[in-house]
Design a protein around this motif. Structure first.
Motif, PDB file in Angstrom:
ATOM      1  N   TYR A   1      19.251  49.612  67.482  1.00  0.00           N
ATOM      2  CA  TYR A   1      19.889  50.836  67.973  1.00  0.00           C
ATOM      3  C   TYR A   1      20.145  51.813  66.829  1.00  0.00           C
ATOM      4  O   TYR A   1      19.833  53.008  66.933  1.00  0.00           O
ATOM      5  CB  TYR A   1      21.201  50.476  68.676  1.00  0.00           C
ATOM      6  CG  TYR A   1      21.988  51.663  69.175  1.00  0.00           C
ATOM      7  CD1 TYR A   1      21.735  52.217  70.427  1.00  0.00           C
ATOM      8  CD2 TYR A   1      22.990  52.248  68.395  1.00  0.00           C
ATOM      9  CE1 TYR A   1      22.453  53.303  70.886  1.00  0.00           C
ATOM     10  CE2 TYR A   1      23.709  53.339  68.851  1.00  0.00           C
ATOM     11  CZ  TYR A   1      23.444  53.862  70.102  1.00  0.00           C
ATOM     12  OH  TYR A   1      24.145  54.945  70.554  1.00  0.00           O
TER      13      TYR A   1
ATOM     14  N   LYS B   1      16.839  53.300  65.394  1.00  0.00           N
ATOM     15  CA  LYS B   1      16.276  54.337  66.271  1.00  0.00           C
ATOM     16  C   LYS B   1      17.164  55.584  66.279  1.00  0.00           C
ATOM     17  O   LYS B   1      16.665  56.710  66.363  1.00  0.00           O
ATOM     18  CB  LYS B   1      16.106  53.782  67.681  1.00  0.00           C
ATOM     19  CG  LYS B   1      15.043  52.697  67.770  1.00  0.00           C
ATOM     20  CD  LYS B   1      14.948  52.097  69.167  1.00  0.00           C
ATOM     21  CE  LYS B   1      13.895  51.000  69.216  1.00  0.00           C
ATOM     22  NZ  LYS B   1      13.820  50.344  70.554  1.00  0.00           N
ATOM     23  N   LEU B   2      18.467  55.355  66.174  1.00  0.00           N
ATOM     24  CA  LEU B   2      19.375  56.503  66.091  1.00  0.00           C
ATOM     25  C   LEU B   2      19.115  57.297  64.811  1.00  0.00           C
ATOM     26  O   LEU B   2      19.105  58.539  64.832  1.00  0.00           O
ATOM     27  CB  LEU B   2      20.823  56.017  66.135  1.00  0.00           C
ATOM     28  CG  LEU B   2      21.911  57.088  66.149  1.00  0.00           C
ATOM     29  CD1 LEU B   2      21.792  57.969  67.384  1.00  0.00           C
ATOM     30  CD2 LEU B   2      23.296  56.439  66.099  1.00  0.00           C
TER      31      LEU B   2
ATOM     32  N   HIS C   1      16.180  59.568  65.309  1.00  0.00           N
ATOM     33  CA  HIS C   1      16.502  60.771  66.081  1.00  0.00           C
ATOM     34  C   HIS C   1      17.340  61.745  65.264  1.00  0.00           C
ATOM     35  O   HIS C   1      17.110  62.964  65.312  1.00  0.00           O
ATOM     36  CB  HIS C   1      17.250  60.380  67.363  1.00  0.00           C
ATOM     37  CG  HIS C   1      16.372  59.831  68.443  1.00  0.00           C
ATOM     38  ND1 HIS C   1      15.877  58.541  68.421  1.00  0.00           N
ATOM     39  CD2 HIS C   1      15.882  60.402  69.582  1.00  0.00           C
ATOM     40  CE1 HIS C   1      15.147  58.328  69.499  1.00  0.00           C
ATOM     41  NE2 HIS C   1      15.134  59.435  70.218  1.00  0.00           N
TER      42      HIS C   1
ATOM     43  N   PHE D   1      19.594  58.071  73.484  1.00  0.00           N
ATOM     44  CA  PHE D   1      19.562  58.427  72.067  1.00  0.00           C
ATOM     45  C   PHE D   1      19.764  59.917  71.828  1.00  0.00           C
ATOM     46  O   PHE D   1      20.354  60.312  70.829  1.00  0.00           O
ATOM     47  CB  PHE D   1      18.255  57.951  71.435  1.00  0.00           C
ATOM     48  CG  PHE D   1      18.240  56.475  71.161  1.00  0.00           C
ATOM     49  CD1 PHE D   1      18.982  55.934  70.136  1.00  0.00           C
ATOM     50  CD2 PHE D   1      17.494  55.621  71.951  1.00  0.00           C
ATOM     51  CE1 PHE D   1      18.988  54.573  69.884  1.00  0.00           C
ATOM     52  CE2 PHE D   1      17.478  54.258  71.719  1.00  0.00           C
ATOM     53  CZ  PHE D   1      18.232  53.731  70.685  1.00  0.00           C
TER      54      PHE D   1
ATOM     55  N   THR E   1      22.771  61.041  69.567  1.00  0.00           N
ATOM     56  CA  THR E   1      22.457  61.832  68.372  1.00  0.00           C
ATOM     57  C   THR E   1      23.286  63.103  68.318  1.00  0.00           C
ATOM     58  O   THR E   1      23.858  63.454  67.284  1.00  0.00           O
ATOM     59  CB  THR E   1      20.954  62.178  68.350  1.00  0.00           C
ATOM     60  OG1 THR E   1      20.195  60.974  68.292  1.00  0.00           O
ATOM     61  CG2 THR E   1      20.617  63.050  67.155  1.00  0.00           C
TER      62      THR E   1
END
Length: 397
Positions: free
Chosen positions: A240, A243-244, A247, A358, A362
Protein backbone atom coordinates in the motif's frame (compact mmCIF):
# COMPACT_ATOMS: atom_id res chain seq x y z
CA UNK A 1 4.23 -10.17 44.31
CA UNK A 2 6.34 -12.50 42.14
CA UNK A 3 5.03 -12.71 38.56
CA UNK A 4 6.02 -15.41 36.08
CA UNK A 5 5.64 -13.55 32.77
CA UNK A 6 5.56 -15.64 29.57
CA UNK A 7 6.19 -13.87 26.27
CA UNK A 8 7.87 -15.72 23.43
CA UNK A 9 8.77 -12.50 21.58
CA UNK A 10 10.08 -10.47 24.53
CA UNK A 11 12.45 -7.63 23.59
CA UNK A 12 14.33 -4.83 25.32
CA UNK A 13 14.94 -1.33 24.01
CA UNK A 14 18.14 -2.66 22.46
CA UNK A 15 15.98 -4.88 20.24
CA UNK A 16 13.79 -4.05 17.26
CA UNK A 17 10.51 -5.58 18.42
CA UNK A 18 7.83 -3.90 20.51
CA UNK A 19 8.77 -3.60 24.17
CA UNK A 20 5.39 -3.67 25.95
CA UNK A 21 6.43 -6.59 28.18
CA UNK A 22 9.79 -5.00 29.01
CA UNK A 23 8.28 -1.61 29.82
CA UNK A 24 5.49 -3.06 31.99
CA UNK A 25 7.94 -5.33 33.81
CA UNK A 26 10.27 -2.43 34.51
CA UNK A 27 7.44 -0.34 35.93
CA UNK A 28 6.07 -3.22 38.01
CA UNK A 29 9.53 -3.71 39.50
CA UNK A 30 9.58 -0.02 40.45
CA UNK A 31 6.33 -0.67 42.34
CA UNK A 32 7.99 -3.45 44.34
CA UNK A 33 7.04 -6.53 42.36
CA UNK A 34 9.40 -9.28 41.17
CA UNK A 35 9.39 -10.44 37.53
CA UNK A 36 10.66 -13.67 36.00
CA UNK A 37 10.38 -13.38 32.21
CA UNK A 38 10.20 -16.67 30.28
CA UNK A 39 10.80 -15.99 26.60
CA UNK A 40 12.38 -17.16 23.38
CA UNK A 41 15.28 -15.62 21.48
CA UNK A 42 15.49 -13.68 18.23
CA UNK A 43 18.00 -11.39 16.61
CA UNK A 44 15.31 -8.73 17.17
CA UNK A 45 15.05 -9.28 20.92
CA UNK A 46 18.16 -7.36 22.01
CA UNK A 47 19.10 -10.29 24.27
CA UNK A 48 22.54 -11.92 24.42
CA UNK A 49 22.78 -15.31 22.73
CA UNK A 50 24.70 -18.42 23.74
CA UNK A 51 24.16 -21.33 21.31
CA UNK A 52 25.45 -23.81 23.89
CA UNK A 53 22.79 -22.98 26.49
CA UNK A 54 19.26 -24.38 26.28
CA UNK A 55 18.11 -21.79 28.85
CA UNK A 56 19.99 -18.48 28.91
CA UNK A 57 19.56 -16.58 32.17
CA UNK A 58 20.09 -12.82 32.37
CA UNK A 59 19.18 -9.96 34.66
CA UNK A 60 18.10 -6.93 32.67
CA UNK A 61 17.04 -3.78 34.52
CA UNK A 62 15.94 -5.88 37.46
CA UNK A 63 14.04 -8.42 35.33
CA UNK A 64 15.13 -12.03 35.69
CA UNK A 65 15.05 -13.27 32.08
CA UNK A 66 14.98 -16.96 31.17
CA UNK A 67 15.48 -17.04 27.40
CA UNK A 68 14.96 -20.42 25.77
CA UNK A 69 17.22 -21.34 22.89
CA UNK A 70 14.36 -21.40 20.40
CA UNK A 71 15.31 -18.98 17.60
CA UNK A 72 12.49 -17.24 15.76
CA UNK A 73 12.48 -14.91 12.78
CA UNK A 74 9.88 -13.35 10.51
CA UNK A 75 12.11 -14.51 7.66
CA UNK A 76 11.41 -18.17 8.49
CA UNK A 77 8.94 -20.12 6.39
CA UNK A 78 5.44 -20.54 7.80
CA UNK A 79 6.15 -24.16 8.75
CA UNK A 80 9.41 -23.25 10.51
CA UNK A 81 7.62 -20.58 12.49
CA UNK A 82 4.92 -23.08 13.51
CA UNK A 83 7.66 -25.44 14.67
CA UNK A 84 9.28 -22.63 16.68
CA UNK A 85 5.94 -22.01 18.42
CA UNK A 86 5.50 -25.71 19.24
CA UNK A 87 9.10 -26.25 20.39
CA UNK A 88 8.96 -23.17 22.61
CA UNK A 89 5.63 -24.35 24.05
CA UNK A 90 7.12 -27.71 25.03
CA UNK A 91 10.34 -26.33 26.53
CA UNK A 92 8.55 -23.49 28.30
CA UNK A 93 6.16 -25.91 30.01
CA UNK A 94 9.08 -27.66 31.71
CA UNK A 95 10.78 -24.42 32.76
CA UNK A 96 7.53 -22.83 33.96
CA UNK A 97 6.77 -25.85 36.16
CA UNK A 98 10.06 -25.32 38.00
CA UNK A 99 9.13 -21.73 38.93
CA UNK A 100 7.15 -22.78 42.00
CA UNK A 101 7.75 -19.69 44.14
CA UNK A 102 5.74 -17.32 41.95
CA UNK A 103 2.39 -15.82 42.97
CA UNK A 104 0.75 -15.43 39.56
CA UNK A 105 1.36 -16.56 35.98
CA UNK A 106 0.86 -13.99 33.23
CA UNK A 107 1.04 -15.07 29.56
CA UNK A 108 0.84 -12.70 26.61
CA UNK A 109 0.15 -13.67 23.00
CA UNK A 110 0.98 -14.02 20.17
CA UNK A 111 1.21 -16.91 19.52
CA UNK A 112 -1.82 -18.40 21.25
CA UNK A 113 0.30 -21.47 22.11
CA UNK A 114 1.94 -19.35 24.84
CA UNK A 115 -1.12 -20.19 26.95
CA UNK A 116 -0.29 -23.92 27.07
CA UNK A 117 2.80 -23.81 29.33
CA UNK A 118 1.10 -21.14 31.43
CA UNK A 119 -1.98 -23.29 31.98
CA UNK A 120 0.10 -26.39 32.74
CA UNK A 121 2.10 -24.55 35.39
CA UNK A 122 -1.06 -22.94 36.73
CA UNK A 123 -2.86 -26.26 37.23
CA UNK A 124 0.06 -28.27 38.61
CA UNK A 125 1.55 -25.54 40.80
CA UNK A 126 -1.87 -24.15 41.84
CA UNK A 127 -1.17 -20.58 40.72
CA UNK A 128 -3.67 -18.13 39.18
CA UNK A 129 -3.29 -17.58 35.44
CA UNK A 130 -3.91 -14.28 33.63
CA UNK A 131 -3.96 -14.15 29.83
CA UNK A 132 -3.26 -11.13 27.64
CA UNK A 133 -4.65 -11.13 24.09
CA UNK A 134 -2.63 -8.84 21.83
CA UNK A 135 -4.45 -10.12 18.74
CA UNK A 136 -7.57 -12.17 18.17
CA UNK A 137 -6.02 -15.53 17.44
CA UNK A 138 -6.97 -17.74 15.70
CA UNK A 139 -9.45 -15.32 14.08
CA UNK A 140 -6.68 -13.51 12.20
CA UNK A 141 -4.92 -16.50 10.54
CA UNK A 142 -8.30 -18.07 9.76
CA UNK A 143 -9.76 -14.82 8.44
CA UNK A 144 -6.73 -14.24 6.24
CA UNK A 145 -6.82 -17.76 4.84
CA UNK A 146 -3.47 -18.69 6.39
CA UNK A 147 -4.94 -21.42 8.60
CA UNK A 148 -7.09 -23.61 6.36
CA UNK A 149 -6.67 -27.17 7.54
CA UNK A 150 -9.94 -28.18 9.28
CA UNK A 151 -8.12 -30.19 11.96
CA UNK A 152 -5.74 -27.33 12.79
CA UNK A 153 -8.61 -24.83 12.79
CA UNK A 154 -10.55 -27.01 15.22
CA UNK A 155 -7.48 -27.41 17.45
CA UNK A 156 -6.83 -23.65 17.43
CA UNK A 157 -10.45 -22.87 18.29
CA UNK A 158 -10.37 -25.47 21.07
CA UNK A 159 -7.18 -23.94 22.53
CA UNK A 160 -8.76 -20.49 22.41
CA UNK A 161 -11.90 -21.79 24.19
CA UNK A 162 -9.89 -23.47 26.94
CA UNK A 163 -7.54 -20.49 27.39
CA UNK A 164 -10.32 -17.94 27.86
CA UNK A 165 -12.13 -20.13 30.35
CA UNK A 166 -9.09 -21.31 32.31
CA UNK A 167 -7.75 -17.77 32.76
CA UNK A 168 -8.64 -16.05 36.03
CA UNK A 169 -8.73 -12.78 34.09
CA UNK A 170 -8.10 -11.60 30.52
CA UNK A 171 -6.38 -8.43 29.28
CA UNK A 172 -7.35 -7.18 25.81
CA UNK A 173 -5.28 -4.59 23.94
CA UNK A 174 -8.20 -2.77 22.33
CA UNK A 175 -11.98 -2.36 22.73
CA UNK A 176 -12.51 -4.38 19.56
CA UNK A 177 -10.46 -7.26 20.94
CA UNK A 178 -12.54 -7.24 24.11
CA UNK A 179 -15.71 -7.35 22.03
CA UNK A 180 -14.31 -10.30 20.07
CA UNK A 181 -13.52 -12.17 23.29
CA UNK A 182 -16.94 -11.44 24.80
CA UNK A 183 -18.53 -12.78 21.60
CA UNK A 184 -16.89 -16.11 22.44
CA UNK A 185 -19.05 -16.38 25.56
CA UNK A 186 -16.77 -14.69 28.11
CA UNK A 187 -18.35 -12.35 30.66
CA UNK A 188 -17.43 -8.69 29.99
CA UNK A 189 -16.30 -8.13 33.57
CA UNK A 190 -13.66 -10.84 33.11
CA UNK A 191 -11.94 -8.77 30.38
CA UNK A 192 -10.02 -5.54 30.98
CA UNK A 193 -8.81 -3.31 28.14
CA UNK A 194 -5.22 -2.11 28.58
CA UNK A 195 -4.13 -0.74 25.20
CA UNK A 196 -0.58 -0.53 24.03
CA UNK A 197 0.95 2.58 25.48
CA UNK A 198 3.19 5.53 24.76
CA UNK A 199 6.71 5.62 26.18
CA UNK A 200 6.85 9.37 26.55
CA UNK A 201 10.18 9.29 28.36
CA UNK A 202 11.78 7.69 25.30
CA UNK A 203 10.09 9.47 22.40
CA UNK A 204 9.72 13.03 23.66
CA UNK A 205 12.98 14.37 22.21
CA UNK A 206 14.00 17.88 21.05
CA UNK A 207 13.70 18.76 17.34
CA UNK A 208 17.49 18.72 17.01
CA UNK A 209 17.42 14.92 17.26
CA UNK A 210 15.32 14.67 14.11
CA UNK A 211 17.36 17.33 12.37
CA UNK A 212 20.52 15.32 13.05
CA UNK A 213 18.90 12.23 11.51
CA UNK A 214 18.03 14.21 8.39
CA UNK A 215 21.58 15.51 8.18
CA UNK A 216 22.89 11.93 8.34
CA UNK A 217 20.57 10.93 5.48
CA UNK A 218 20.72 13.79 2.95
CA UNK A 219 18.87 11.69 0.36
CA UNK A 220 15.70 12.27 2.38
CA UNK A 221 15.90 15.97 1.64
CA UNK A 222 14.43 18.70 3.80
CA UNK A 223 10.85 18.44 2.55
CA UNK A 224 7.91 16.39 3.86
CA UNK A 225 8.88 12.91 5.08
CA UNK A 226 6.44 10.01 5.54
CA UNK A 227 7.81 7.13 7.60
CA UNK A 228 6.88 3.56 8.47
CA UNK A 229 8.67 1.84 11.36
CA UNK A 230 7.79 -1.78 11.96
CA UNK A 231 7.52 -5.30 10.63
CA UNK A 232 7.50 -6.08 6.92
CA UNK A 233 4.88 -8.82 7.18
CA UNK A 234 1.90 -9.90 5.14
CA UNK A 235 -0.52 -8.33 7.61
CA UNK A 236 1.27 -4.97 7.45
CA UNK A 237 0.46 -4.54 3.74
CA UNK A 238 3.42 -2.35 2.82
CA UNK A 239 2.50 -2.72 -0.84
CA UNK A 240 0.00 0.00 0.00
CA UNK A 241 2.71 2.50 0.94
CA UNK A 242 4.83 1.65 -2.10
CA UNK A 243 1.88 2.24 -4.43
CA UNK A 244 0.95 5.36 -2.50
CA UNK A 245 4.49 6.67 -3.01
CA UNK A 246 4.10 6.07 -6.75
CA UNK A 247 0.90 8.14 -6.84
CA UNK A 248 2.32 10.89 -4.63
CA UNK A 249 5.41 11.22 -6.83
CA UNK A 250 3.21 12.20 -9.77
CA UNK A 251 1.94 15.19 -7.80
CA UNK A 252 4.93 16.13 -5.67
CA UNK A 253 8.21 14.21 -6.03
CA UNK A 254 9.69 16.15 -3.10
CA UNK A 255 7.56 14.18 -0.63
CA UNK A 256 9.78 11.33 0.54
CA UNK A 257 8.86 7.96 2.04
CA UNK A 258 11.07 5.97 4.41
CA UNK A 259 10.26 2.37 5.39
CA UNK A 260 12.28 1.04 8.33
CA UNK A 261 12.16 -2.55 9.53
CA UNK A 262 12.54 -6.20 8.64
CA UNK A 263 10.33 -9.19 7.94
CA UNK A 264 9.38 -11.94 5.53
CA UNK A 265 7.86 -9.55 2.95
CA UNK A 266 10.81 -7.20 2.74
CA UNK A 267 12.35 -8.64 -0.47
CA UNK A 268 8.92 -8.51 -2.10
CA UNK A 269 8.37 -4.89 -1.02
CA UNK A 270 11.82 -3.88 -2.28
CA UNK A 271 11.17 -5.60 -5.62
CA UNK A 272 7.80 -3.86 -6.01
CA UNK A 273 9.33 -0.47 -5.20
CA UNK A 274 12.00 -1.06 -7.83
CA UNK A 275 9.42 -2.20 -10.38
CA UNK A 276 7.31 0.93 -9.84
CA UNK A 277 10.37 3.17 -10.07
CA UNK A 278 10.14 4.68 -6.60
CA UNK A 279 13.00 2.84 -4.86
CA UNK A 280 15.78 5.30 -4.01
CA UNK A 281 13.85 7.98 -5.87
CA UNK A 282 11.14 9.13 -3.49
CA UNK A 283 11.07 5.98 -1.32
CA UNK A 284 13.90 4.45 0.70
CA UNK A 285 14.03 1.21 2.67
CA UNK A 286 16.22 0.86 5.76
CA UNK A 287 17.03 -2.06 8.02
CA UNK A 288 15.43 -2.24 11.44
CA UNK A 289 17.07 -0.15 14.16
CA UNK A 290 17.05 -0.68 17.94
CA UNK A 291 13.99 0.79 19.58
CA UNK A 292 16.13 3.29 21.46
CA UNK A 293 17.10 4.80 18.08
CA UNK A 294 13.51 5.08 16.85
CA UNK A 295 12.81 8.54 18.38
CA UNK A 296 15.24 10.17 15.95
CA UNK A 297 13.37 8.76 12.94
CA UNK A 298 9.95 9.84 14.21
CA UNK A 299 11.32 13.25 15.18
CA UNK A 300 12.51 13.68 11.58
CA UNK A 301 9.14 12.66 10.14
CA UNK A 302 6.31 14.88 9.00
CA UNK A 303 3.91 11.95 9.15
CA UNK A 304 4.11 8.41 10.58
CA UNK A 305 2.08 5.51 9.18
CA UNK A 306 0.51 2.23 10.27
CA UNK A 307 -1.09 0.02 7.63
CA UNK A 308 -2.87 -3.32 7.42
CA UNK A 309 -4.61 -5.45 4.81
CA UNK A 310 -8.22 -4.42 4.25
CA UNK A 311 -9.71 -7.16 6.39
CA UNK A 312 -12.04 -6.19 9.27
CA UNK A 313 -10.47 -8.81 11.55
CA UNK A 314 -7.32 -6.63 11.56
CA UNK A 315 -9.04 -3.34 12.36
CA UNK A 316 -8.97 -4.07 16.12
CA UNK A 317 -5.16 -3.95 16.21
CA UNK A 318 -3.20 -2.00 18.82
CA UNK A 319 0.09 -1.54 16.98
CA UNK A 320 3.12 -0.25 18.89
CA UNK A 321 4.00 2.10 16.05
CA UNK A 322 0.71 3.95 16.54
CA UNK A 323 1.54 4.81 20.17
CA UNK A 324 5.17 5.58 19.38
CA UNK A 325 4.00 8.20 16.90
CA UNK A 326 1.68 9.73 19.49
CA UNK A 327 4.51 9.88 22.03
CA UNK A 328 6.79 11.63 19.55
CA UNK A 329 4.16 14.20 18.66
CA UNK A 330 4.11 12.98 15.05
CA UNK A 331 0.74 12.88 13.28
CA UNK A 332 -0.04 9.34 12.15
CA UNK A 333 -1.83 8.12 9.03
CA UNK A 334 -3.60 4.75 8.97
CA UNK A 335 -5.39 3.01 6.11
CA UNK A 336 -8.18 1.23 7.97
CA UNK A 337 -11.27 1.75 10.08
CA UNK A 338 -11.72 0.66 13.69
CA UNK A 339 -11.12 2.24 17.08
CA UNK A 340 -7.88 3.96 16.06
CA UNK A 341 -9.59 5.61 13.09
CA UNK A 342 -12.39 6.83 15.36
CA UNK A 343 -9.81 8.22 17.80
CA UNK A 344 -7.83 10.07 15.12
CA UNK A 345 -10.97 11.68 13.74
CA UNK A 346 -12.32 12.65 17.16
CA UNK A 347 -9.02 14.14 18.37
CA UNK A 348 -7.64 15.42 15.03
CA UNK A 349 -4.39 13.58 15.76
CA UNK A 350 -3.75 12.16 12.30
CA UNK A 351 -5.22 10.95 9.03
CA UNK A 352 -7.45 8.06 8.01
CA UNK A 353 -6.49 7.28 4.41
CA UNK A 354 -8.76 5.37 2.05
CA UNK A 355 -7.52 1.79 2.00
CA UNK A 356 -8.77 1.08 -1.52
CA UNK A 357 -8.67 4.49 -3.21
CA UNK A 358 -5.14 5.65 -4.01
CA UNK A 359 -6.24 8.87 -5.68
CA UNK A 360 -8.24 9.87 -2.62
CA UNK A 361 -5.48 8.79 -0.22
CA UNK A 362 -2.88 10.69 -2.25
CA UNK A 363 -4.92 13.88 -2.23
CA UNK A 364 -5.47 13.63 1.54
CA UNK A 365 -1.80 13.00 2.27
CA UNK A 366 -0.40 15.67 -0.05
CA UNK A 367 -2.77 18.33 1.27
CA UNK A 368 -1.88 17.41 4.87
CA UNK A 369 1.91 17.51 4.57
CA UNK A 370 1.75 20.89 2.83
CA UNK A 371 -0.29 22.40 5.65
CA UNK A 372 2.27 23.17 8.39
CA UNK A 373 -0.34 24.73 10.67
CA UNK A 374 -2.59 21.69 10.38
CA UNK A 375 0.34 19.30 10.86
CA UNK A 376 1.45 21.14 13.96
CA UNK A 377 -2.07 20.98 15.40
CA UNK A 378 -2.30 17.25 14.72
CA UNK A 379 1.13 16.66 16.26
CA UNK A 380 0.12 18.52 19.44
CA UNK A 381 -3.12 16.55 19.61
CA UNK A 382 -1.18 13.30 19.18
CA UNK A 383 1.20 14.16 22.02
CA UNK A 384 -1.68 15.22 24.22
CA UNK A 385 -3.25 11.78 23.73
CA UNK A 386 0.06 10.13 24.58
CA UNK A 387 0.36 12.05 27.83
CA UNK A 388 -3.23 12.10 28.99
CA UNK A 389 -4.66 8.75 27.83
CA UNK A 390 -1.85 6.39 26.84
CA UNK A 391 1.06 7.19 29.13
CA UNK A 392 2.77 3.89 30.01
CA UNK A 393 3.48 5.00 33.57
CA UNK A 394 -0.22 5.63 34.22
CA UNK A 395 -1.52 2.47 32.54
CA UNK A 396 0.90 0.29 34.52
CA UNK A 397 -0.58 1.39 37.86
Amino acid sequence: MHILYLHQHFATRAGTWGTRSYELSRLLIEQGHQITMLCGWSDRSGLPYDPDQRVMEHEIDGIRVLALNVPYSQNMSYLRRIWAFVWFMLLAAGVALRQRKVDVIFATSTPLTIAVPAMIASVINHKPFVFEARDLWPDIPIGMGILRNPVLKFAARALEWVTYRRARHIVACSPGMKAGIVEKGIQPEKVTVIPNASDNDLFDVPPEVGQAFRAEHPNLGDGPLVVYTGTFGRVNHLEYLVKLAQHVRQIDPQIRFLLVGTGSEKPKIRALAKELGVLDDNLWIMDAVPRQEMPAILSAASLATSTVIQNPVLFHNSANKFFDALASGTPIAINHEGWQADLLREENAGLVLAGDDFEGATSTLVDAVHDPVGLDAMGKAAQRLARERFDRNKLAL
